[in-house]
Design a protein around this motif. Sequence first.
Motif, PDB file in Angstrom:
ATOM      1  N   HIS A 129      46.870  -4.936 -23.020  1.00  0.00           N
ATOM      2  CA  HIS A 129      45.919  -4.940 -21.904  1.00  0.00           C
ATOM      3  C   HIS A 129      46.534  -4.257 -20.699  1.00  0.00           C
ATOM      4  O   HIS A 129      47.715  -4.431 -20.414  1.00  0.00           O
ATOM      5  CB  HIS A 129      45.558  -6.373 -21.506  1.00  0.00           C
ATOM      6  N   ASP A 130      45.696  -3.527 -19.979  1.00  0.00           N
ATOM      7  CA  ASP A 130      46.146  -2.926 -18.738  1.00  0.00           C
ATOM      8  C   ASP A 130      46.156  -4.032 -17.674  1.00  0.00           C
ATOM      9  O   ASP A 130      45.123  -4.644 -17.390  1.00  0.00           O
ATOM     10  CB  ASP A 130      45.184  -1.795 -18.341  1.00  0.00           C
ATOM     11  N   TYR A 131      47.326  -4.279 -17.091  1.00  0.00           N
ATOM     12  CA  TYR A 131      47.436  -5.393 -16.156  1.00  0.00           C
ATOM     13  C   TYR A 131      46.494  -5.246 -14.968  1.00  0.00           C
ATOM     14  O   TYR A 131      45.794  -6.193 -14.573  1.00  0.00           O
ATOM     15  CB  TYR A 131      48.887  -5.578 -15.664  1.00  0.00           C
ATOM     16  N   ALA A 132      46.426  -4.045 -14.399  1.00  0.00           N
ATOM     17  CA  ALA A 132      45.624  -3.841 -13.183  1.00  0.00           C
ATOM     18  C   ALA A 132      44.145  -4.162 -13.427  1.00  0.00           C
ATOM     19  O   ALA A 132      43.478  -4.755 -12.574  1.00  0.00           O
ATOM     20  CB  ALA A 132      45.795  -2.412 -12.689  1.00  0.00           C
ATOM     21  N   THR A 133      43.655  -3.797 -14.609  1.00  0.00           N
ATOM     22  CA  THR A 133      42.252  -4.069 -14.932  1.00  0.00           C
ATOM     23  C   THR A 133      41.991  -5.576 -14.966  1.00  0.00           C
ATOM     24  O   THR A 133      41.012  -6.063 -14.407  1.00  0.00           O
ATOM     25  CB  THR A 133      41.888  -3.445 -16.306  1.00  0.00           C
ATOM     26  N   LEU A 134      42.876  -6.306 -15.610  1.00  0.00           N
ATOM     27  CA  LEU A 134      42.702  -7.759 -15.670  1.00  0.00           C
ATOM     28  C   LEU A 134      42.866  -8.379 -14.282  1.00  0.00           C
ATOM     29  O   LEU A 134      42.126  -9.286 -13.901  1.00  0.00           O
ATOM     30  CB  LEU A 134      43.707  -8.387 -16.638  1.00  0.00           C
ATOM     31  N   ALA A 135      43.826  -7.867 -13.521  1.00  0.00           N
ATOM     32  CA  ALA A 135      44.094  -8.442 -12.201  1.00  0.00           C
ATOM     33  C   ALA A 135      42.906  -8.246 -11.264  1.00  0.00           C
ATOM     34  O   ALA A 135      42.631  -9.085 -10.406  1.00  0.00           O
ATOM     35  CB  ALA A 135      45.354  -7.821 -11.604  1.00  0.00           C
ATOM     36  N   ASP A 136      42.191  -7.151 -11.445  1.00  0.00           N
ATOM     37  CA  ASP A 136      41.008  -6.865 -10.632  1.00  0.00           C
ATOM     38  C   ASP A 136      39.961  -7.961 -10.713  1.00  0.00           C
ATOM     39  O   ASP A 136      39.189  -8.174  -9.785  1.00  0.00           O
ATOM     40  CB  ASP A 136      40.368  -5.546 -11.093  1.00  0.00           C
TER      41      ASP A 136
END
Length: 631
Positions: free
Chosen positions: A210-217
Amino acid sequence: MGYAEFHRRSLEDRDAFWAEQAKLIDWETPPQQICDNSNPPFTRWFVGGRTNLCHNAVDRHLGARGEQPALIYVSSETNEERVYSYRELHSEVQRFAAVLKSQGVGKGDRVLIYMPMIAEAAFAMLACARIGAVHAVVFGGFASVSLASRIDDATPKVVVSADAGSRGGKVVPYKPLLDEALRLSNHKPGSVLLVDRKLAPMEMTAGRDHDYATLADRHQRTTVECEWLESTDISYTLYTSGTTGKPKGVQRDVGGYAVALTASMKHIFLGNAGETYFSTSDIGWVVGHSYIIYGPLLAGMATIMYEGLPTRPDAGVWWSLVEKYKVTSMFSAPTAVRVLKKQDPAFLKKYDLSSLRALFLAGEPLDEPTAKWIAESLGRPIIDNYWQTESGWPILTVANGVEKKASKFGSPGVPMYGYDVKLVHESTGEELKGPDQKGVVVIEGPTPPGFMQTVWRDDARYVNTYWSSIPGRQVYSTFDWGIRDQDGYYYILGRTDDVINVAGHRLGTREIEESISSHPNIAEVAVVGVADQLKGQVAVAFAVVKDTSGLTDEAAKLKLEGEVMKVVDEQLGAVARPARVRFVTVLPKTRSGKLLRRAIQAVCEGRDPGDLTTIEDPTALQQIKDLVATR
Ligand code: ATP
Ligand code: MG
């Protein structure tokens, strides 16, 4: 109170002493029992107390210093520089915690962190601490095989990584190494979180990566409360450097560690809230855990996290940060200072270093030429401190926060409060009480707060490795030789397995190295004992020369070899004279900068060098192999 009295109280009035130190942190439930040593050597601290490392490192400071800098991220590789206030750090950490939770991570679950020196690595560690997950940080320089074995040992639910690191301006991809490690490992984590720095392309495995930034958004303004943990719960696992063999997985607690580090910031590292701390280590090592992340933040300081070399863009880069951020305490290693010593000292004079109270150095013996050079160039006190991954914080140093005491060249100092340090005879176990007697440095239990709880998942290995090596005594062995002078200062003479026996004389390879280093043209040297039919063992030296311009042919090398031998003859006597002094351009070291003497010795004796997963530059060992082959 003088330091001697402070130290005496810490041992003789142990509970009262540590109860007082425990007040330096916040507890959700105060401890019911200070020290439980009913099942030695498994000492438990602050039993019944409930607390949280992240609360103490971050949340606790929001009221008084929410807008003050907490994490100062500097990369001389990507030219990023960003200051996170405590409030910003608080929200980044909660966001990371929310993402971990969304991947099913809860209390006691392991999260393996394989990251370059980027701010997200700090967020990830603190997020784990926040929700009670156990972090297992693996140094980013390790390749697939070492990483795979650590994945199998930690059995993480989630792995956190990044596309790449960067070193000396060159991109070092992480993701392909991680993919290979995950292919090799038996354990497969449920998910992999990737921070995309856009340095290298990543192949994503659907369903796992998973792309961290996408989940963090998805968690912009999330609140994730701190999970209150038992003081004796596990905060993290971390491996030793692997200098003497297979690395050991050190397991640490929550409450003892929080108290030990907070106390050490006050008594040893002279750190006050609102000031700036700069440790040049890496989060993959214990110094990075204790004195990049937790220690400074527990103290309410700003901490500098630096990605890059000490010499790029030039050898003034660290000192420019000291000036810019008014660093008050700095922590580095002798190996880094030796790198700087080869550069133009003018770089040290270029910056205003007046904010700096002291430079702390640890990790390996601080030789006198290096100590003197840096002390003179900086014009600031240099404080050597001796400890181990196992201890989590200094065992020997000077506690200037308690009483101002001068360091002595060549000595890391005196036993720290909480540590009952002794010297014992290696084979009889007898305690050596007089001055200037050489023995094994041991610690009498109970071990102080912050000390390892056990070897991760292997209580028997903890007892058998550390507590059973001295005949007739249950004491913790550091596996280091030491000597104590009449003022109680210790001198570390090297590892217990670095002693050689030449025709019945027992010699520390370290002493021979010190002597050789005093030759003006020797930059660095490793001495090992090599089996010899006649003498049992002989010393063999491998040295890096400062100025190689004169070493054009064999005759010149032989001449220098003769000079070096003469230095040893004069200083230590002919028994200590190495049988050979060979010249190399680089010495084999661990990735944390420690000499791999055991590997050199094995090569010299024609044996298999053993576990080399932690070697920094394999060509260094090849040079020695080639030399040995040519005799
Ligand atoms: P392993 O235990 O896996 O062989 P390691 O001992 O090198 O590796 P660390 O815990 O990183 O792993 O290093 C601790 C050791 O480093 C100490 O036992 C000691 O030998 C050495 N050391 C650390 N600080 C100092 C110091 N100030 N002076 C002398 N030696 C030091
Ligand atoms: Mg060790």
